[in-house]
Structure formats: C-alpha cells, structure tokens
Write an enzyme that holds these catalytic residues in place. Structure first.
Site, PDB file in Angstrom:
ATOM      1  N   CYS A 209       0.732  -1.103  -0.023  1.00 45.23           N
ATOM      2  CA  CYS A 209       0.087   0.015  -0.047  1.00 45.23           C
ATOM      3  C   CYS A 209       0.874   1.268  -0.083  1.00 45.23           C
ATOM      4  O   CYS A 209       0.252   2.333  -0.109  1.00 45.23           O
ATOM      5  CB  CYS A 209      -0.830  -0.148   1.137  1.00 45.23           C
ATOM      6  SG  CYS A 209      -2.262  -1.345   1.223  1.00 45.23           S
TER       7      CYS A 209
ATOM      8  N   CYS B  50     -13.559  -7.649   6.401  1.00 46.99           N
ATOM      9  CA  CYS B  50     -12.383  -7.542   7.319  1.00 46.99           C
ATOM     10  C   CYS B  50     -13.080  -6.840   8.498  1.00 46.99           C
ATOM     11  O   CYS B  50     -13.712  -5.978   8.400  1.00 46.99           O
ATOM     12  CB  CYS B  50     -11.396  -6.800   6.839  1.00 46.99           C
ATOM     13  SG  CYS B  50      -9.705  -7.571   6.974  1.00 46.99           S
TER      14      CYS B  50
ATOM     15  N   HIS C  71     -10.106 -11.339   9.275  1.00 49.32           N
ATOM     16  CA  HIS C  71     -10.805 -11.334   8.178  1.00 49.32           C
ATOM     17  C   HIS C  71     -11.898 -12.505   8.428  1.00 49.32           C
ATOM     18  O   HIS C  71     -11.334 -13.640   8.616  1.00 49.32           O
ATOM     19  CB  HIS C  71     -10.131 -11.564   6.810  1.00 49.32           C
ATOM     20  CG  HIS C  71     -10.932 -11.801   5.622  1.00 49.32           C
ATOM     21  ND1 HIS C  71     -11.175 -10.441   4.991  1.00 49.32           N
ATOM     22  CD2 HIS C  71     -11.730 -12.483   5.153  1.00 49.32           C
ATOM     23  CE1 HIS C  71     -11.860 -10.695   4.030  1.00 49.32           C
ATOM     24  NE2 HIS C  71     -12.056 -11.897   4.066  1.00 49.32           N
ATOM     25  N   CYS C  72     -12.957 -12.279   8.385  1.00 49.23           N
ATOM     26  CA  CYS C  72     -14.107 -13.226   8.758  1.00 49.23           C
ATOM     27  C   CYS C  72     -14.738 -13.560   7.654  1.00 49.23           C
ATOM     28  O   CYS C  72     -15.551 -12.977   6.653  1.00 49.23           O
ATOM     29  CB  CYS C  72     -15.380 -12.709   9.747  1.00 49.23           C
ATOM     30  SG  CYS C  72     -16.290 -14.066  10.132  1.00 49.23           S
TER      31      CYS C  72
END
Length: 332
Positions: A128, A159, A152-153
C-alpha cells in the site's frame, strides 16, 4: 490476463458462499419457527402472540447487526500516512538501507505512530506504500491496510476492524440470544413430538431439526463470543492476542489496556444508550489509540492494576538495542 481476471471473479463469487449458507439457514429457521411452530403447532393464542413478538425483535436485531457486519467497509489509513510521490520515488530509487531507514524515520516523525515491528523497525506496508498507523494491518484477502484490524471473517466476507468491530460483537451477541430463544421455546414441543404426543409429520421434522441447529450454533457461538468479550475487556484485537504489539521499549501485551470501563468505551463509546444498537459509536477515528504508558504517567496507580495477571507468565524476550533501532521491516 483474461484468465487471471476470470479467476479473480470466481474467487470473489466463491467468497460469498459462507454468507449464502448462513442466509439460507436463517431464512429456513424463520419459516420453521413462525410457520411450523407458531402458526401450526401452537394452539394457545396468547402464547402464539408472545412467541412471535419476542422472536421478531431478536430476528430484526440479529439481521440488522449481520447486515452491518457484512456491508460496513473497512476503514483505510488517511492520506497523511501514504508516501508522497517524491518520497516514494526517493525511497524506491535508494539502494542503501541506512538511507531508506532515514526516509522512513523522517516520515514517521510527523505521524502519531508508536508501535514498531518485531525487530523495532518502522511499520511500513510495501504493497500500500504507507506507514502503518498503530494497530493497523494489511489484509491479504481484501488487499488493503485496515485500521485496527481484528481478523478477516469468511462468514461475513469482510474484514473486521475499527469500522465494524462493534457490529460484529453485537452480531455474535444477538446470534446467541436468537439461538437460545429458539432452543428454549422449541424444547417443550420437541419433547411432545419425540414422545408422540403430537403427530404432525411435516411440522415434526422442522421442530426437531430446529432445536438441533439452534443448540449446535449456540454452543459454537458461545465460545467465540466469550473469547471476544475477553479481548474487549483487555482492549486487544485477535492479532494482538497472538502477537503482542511492539512499542519503542519492546512488546507489551497490555499496551492499550486502559482498564475495563475505558476498554468498553473504546469499542462501544460513551453513550450507553447506543451500546446495544448497531450504530457507529466507537471512540476515535482508528488512527490513534490511547496507550497504557501515557495513562500511567498521569495516574501511577494504573501501573500495578493488573500486575497479578503477569505473575507466572513469561514475558516475551526483547533486546533494547533492537527496539531502539529503526531497521526497516516491510510487512504485508
């Protein structure tokens, strides 16, 4: 190129599969409870109305928090944490590590950044191209840096971080209540169907299966919710529970622990009337968080508040020479 784009599209579509499974289970549970239990099985009109009213209150809260967990976008670091074009050019064209360290150190001095990498370096994301704010991490699934990233689910295909952690906690809480309420109210009729007192074949299947599913989800969610309650009470994220945040003086697992009440306020805010609603009320903007060291400077009693917790627990070894250095460790 076209093949790669197609694979990415398939991957994004496949990521919604867990959400679709949850949605289908919830829709079936709604049908089974409202139609097969309340409208077909129950004969007492007062009991029927009471069951339906409470059920729909929990159902709305459950769906509302789940929706917010899914569709609240993760917050990324602000522009001031990104490298300017000139700094980026200077950093990428520079081959000498010591000069690169100086470039990152110059940028970091202008920012409220206090955490470091494991080796004591500036937390820099090479993907990034930014200096990471405290508690910020890069999510390889979302391909972005997320403020106060927890994890992170896949079950929400999102996220979990600063912007939706409160919603995620409420989603777990209302999921537990939803399953517990279904199990508690269905159990009596489960026994009646099991013993043959009631004989409606179609409703029997739905009622029996509804109890099993509710209990199964309740048990699994109970452990997950309990774990996150413990994290909130210590003001830690899932990532910080596995790897303690590193400060200039070394790792400190209680670096952001401000005490139980203030830890709750960090997530839920100071307005208690909003605590149980999926409305954004967390303190701050996700870029800076109060630290225990600063609070101890103002109130020395805090220094010994949780000393008992550290008794018998090995401290993570660290070297003060490494902690004070500004060696670059690019994290992804």
């Amino acid at each position: 190129m076209a093949l790669s784009r197609g694979l990415r599209c398939c991957q994004r579509a496949f990521a919604w599969l867990p959400v679709l499974i949850i949605a289908l289970v919830v829709l079936w549970s709604y049908y089974a409870y409202v139609c097969e239990l309340c409208l077909v099985t129950l004969s007492n009109p007062v009991e029927k109305v009471a069951y339906l009213v409470i059920f729909h209150i929990l159902f709305v809260l459950f769906v509302w928090t789940y929706w917010k967990s899914i569709f609240t976008l993760p917050v990324q670091p602000g522009k001031k944490y990104h490298m300017s074009y000139a700094d980026q050019e200077r950093y990428e064209n520079e081959e000498r590590p010591e000069v690169q360290r100086q470039i990152l150190a110059e940028i970091a001095r202008k920012l409220p950044v206090y955490t470091r990498t494991g080796s004591g370096g500036i937390r820099f994301c090479d993907r990034c191209q930014l200096i990471k704010p405290d508690r910020c991490h890069h999510c390889s699934v979302c391909a972005i840096c997320v403020l106060k990233m927890d994890h992170h689910c896949p079950w929400v295909n999102n996220c979990i971080g600063f912007s939706n952690y409160k919603f995620f906690l409420l989603f777990l809480a209302y999921s537990l209540l939803y399953c517990l309420y279904i199990a508690a109210t269905v159990f009596k009729y489960f026994i009646k169907y099991w013993t043959g007192e009631l004989t409606n074949g179609r409703s029997k299947f739905h009622v029996l299966f509804l109890l099993f599913v509710a209990v199964m989800f309740f048990v699994s969610l109970m452990f997950l919710f309990g774990y996150h309650c413990w994290l909130v009470s210590r003001n830690r994220s899932t990532l910080e529970a596995f790897s303690a945040p590193v400060f200039q003086n070394g790792p400190d697992k209680n670096g952001f622990n401000l005490g139980f009440v203030k830890n709750l306020q960090q997530v839920f805010g100071e307005e208690k009337k909003l605590w149980l609603l999926p409305i954004a009320s967390s303190q701050g903007d996700g870029h800076f968080f109060p630290m225990r060291a600063l609070c101890e400077a103002q109130n020395p009693l805090l220094a010994s508040e949780e000393q008992w917790e550290d008794d018998g627990i090995d401290e993570e070894p660290h070297d003060s020479g490494e902690a004070s250095s500004l060696a670059i460790e690019q994290e992804t």
